[in-house]
Design a protein around this motif. Structure first.
Motif, short mmCIF file in Angstrom:
data_model
loop_
_atom_site.label_atom_id
_atom_site.label_comp_id
_atom_site.label_asym_id
_atom_site.label_seq_id
_atom_site.Cartn_x
_atom_site.Cartn_y
_atom_site.Cartn_z
N LEU A 107 -2.60 -3.44 6.37
CA LEU A 107 -2.04 -4.46 5.50
C LEU A 107 -1.25 -5.46 6.33
N LEU A 140 0.57 -1.75 9.57
CA LEU A 140 1.27 -2.70 8.71
C LEU A 140 1.87 -3.79 9.58
N LYS A 162 1.10 -4.44 -3.35
CA LYS A 162 0.28 -3.93 -2.25
C LYS A 162 1.16 -3.23 -1.21
N ALA A 207 -5.54 2.75 6.50
CA ALA A 207 -5.11 1.58 5.72
C ALA A 207 -4.58 0.52 6.67
N PHE A 214 1.02 0.68 -0.16
CA PHE A 214 0.88 1.08 1.25
C PHE A 214 1.92 2.14 1.60
N TYR A 222 -2.33 4.19 10.23
CA TYR A 222 -1.95 3.21 9.22
C TYR A 222 -1.32 2.03 9.94
#
Length: 416
Positions: free
Chosen positions: A379, A350, A401, A377, A405, A348
């Motif tokens: 973001l 971010l 969002k 994911a 997340f 993931y």
């Protein structure tokens, strides 16, 4: 054709009448089917709903905002902390375990601090670990001695891997007597790495020695290629996988960390100790200590300190460029770039849209290299800067969002 359509329509109508008749004859049966379907859907959706509510509460706590009363029950587990010492290949390191007191066998998550002199005692890290644990997760925060001392080196990869192995061996659910004869020796754990620790966590997960112990890696504001990040500190430009450039004035912090880490490349040997004291106090944000350290410098050392602090000057940037050439291999050793294509651990990513310490293009590079099935994911959010929830002007959709997340992370962490 019209007669065929008529027969089809008549057939449909007849079947509808039969179904309606059966419903009238056995309404309890169809009510039960509907109730069962609703129950199944509720059971499937419940964990995701819970995770989203917890995500809102956790983000509020980290941002020092009051948690709405309706969400307080989602983070109601009381938390205790224990001070630990973990054995690693680089020697023993301190760590802290956050445990929900009513869930001593809760699923585990490791949270790794970024480059900060307080290490595992950094207030934001403590707040986050406590909030996550109040959701029903055991959180381990190991100290990374090199990272704590502003040194992004390969030794920390082994420390992260060893800490993950240690936690995985203690993440096994307690036996109830109904299990198979062969008990599990470990259960993989999720690892969340902040800033440069995120990139190092990916490298640890890519190592065959440590790979089995990682359930997932969650990298926040992390580097893909250290050399590219170092060049960004000089130029304010970071290349994007698309061929474009991310243009953002860099924070002085990045260049100062590189200077502090390799100070012997910037000043004469006899000036190392006094100038290191100045840089350390500056990085630690201790103005009184910085002023005191500056007062001890001779005129030549004071001029050197002034030069190092001016990270935008042509002279300082030239010194930084020479230092990059000297440490190309060292920087490659702490760069996930080139190691992600075969990574099987779920990832993931971010990143803060306005991150001027590690630019968001770094996450784009990692996402481009990771296999589709590995990247869970990604973001890049305007809600974040580097590691703080202080982005400028995020809208409601951006906040939603980010909540979603974090809900994905909570849901992944709560599994085992």
């Amino acid at each position: 054709m019209q007669r065929l359509a008529g027969r089809v329509g008549a057939g449909i109508a007849a079947r509808r009448e039969k179904v309606q008749a059966r419903v009238k004859e056995r309404p309890w049966l169809y009510a039960g089917i509907c109730a069962g379907a609703f129950l199944v859907a509720s059971v499937i959706a419940a964990p995701f709903v819970k995770a989203h509510l917890q995500a809102i509460a956790v983000l509020d706590l980290v941002a020092n905002k009051p948690v709405p009363w309706a969400l307080q029950k989602s983070i109601a587990h009381p938390v205790k902390t224990d001070e630990l010492t973990l054995p690693t290949s680089n020697g023993p390191v301190p760590a802290r375990m956050y445990t929900p007191t009513d869930m001593p066998d809760a699923p585990a998550l490791i949270v790794l601090h970024g480059v900060h002199h307080l290490g595992m005692n950094e207030p934001r890290l403590i707040a986050f670990a406590t909030a996550m644990s109040s959701c029903g997760i055991r959180v381990l925060t190991p100290e990374l001695p090199d990272i704590k001392d502003y040194h992004v080196g390969a030794n920390s990869i082994a420390t992260i891997g060893d800490a993950t192995k240690w936690m995985a061996e203690r993440n096994v659910p307690r036996r109830t007597g109904n299990e198979s004869a062969t008990p599990m020796s470990f259960a993989p754990v999720g690892v969340m790495g902040l800033s440069f620790s995120g990139g190092l966590s990916l490298l640890a997960a890519a190592s065959p020695q440590y790979r089995p112990y990682f359930r997932f890696v969650f990298a926040i504001g992390s580097q893909d290629e250290m050399l590219r990040v170092a060049q960004y500190y000089r130029t304010g430009e970071d290349a994007e996988p698309s061929g474009g450039e991310e243009l953002l004035p860099p924070h002085e912090y990045g260049a100062l960390v590189l200077e502090y880490e390799n100070l012997e490349d910037f000043v004469p040997k006899q000036d190392l100790a006094p100038l290191r004291a100045v840089l350390r106090a500056h990085l630690y944000e201790e103005p009184a200590n910085e002023k005191a350290a500056m007062a001890l410098l001779n005129p030549q050392q004071a001029a050197e300190a002034k030069q190092l602090m001016d990270t935008t000057s042509a002279t300082t940037r030239e010194m930084l460029a020479k230092d990059e050439v000297k440490h190309v291999q060292d920087m490659a050793g702490v760069s996930p770039h080139g190691h992600l294509a075969t990574l099987t651990t779920p990832v993931y990513l971010l990143h803060g849209e306005g991150d001027n310490i590690i630019p968001a293009a770094e996450t784009q590079w990692m996402a481009a290299e990771l296999p589709h099935q590995t990247l869970q994911a990604e973001l890049i959010s305007p809600v974040l800067s580097h590691l703080d929830l202080d982005g400028h002007g995020p809208g409601a959709w951006d906040q939603l969002k980010l909540v979603h997340f974090f809900a994905l992370i909570l849901h992944a962490a709560e599994g085992r």
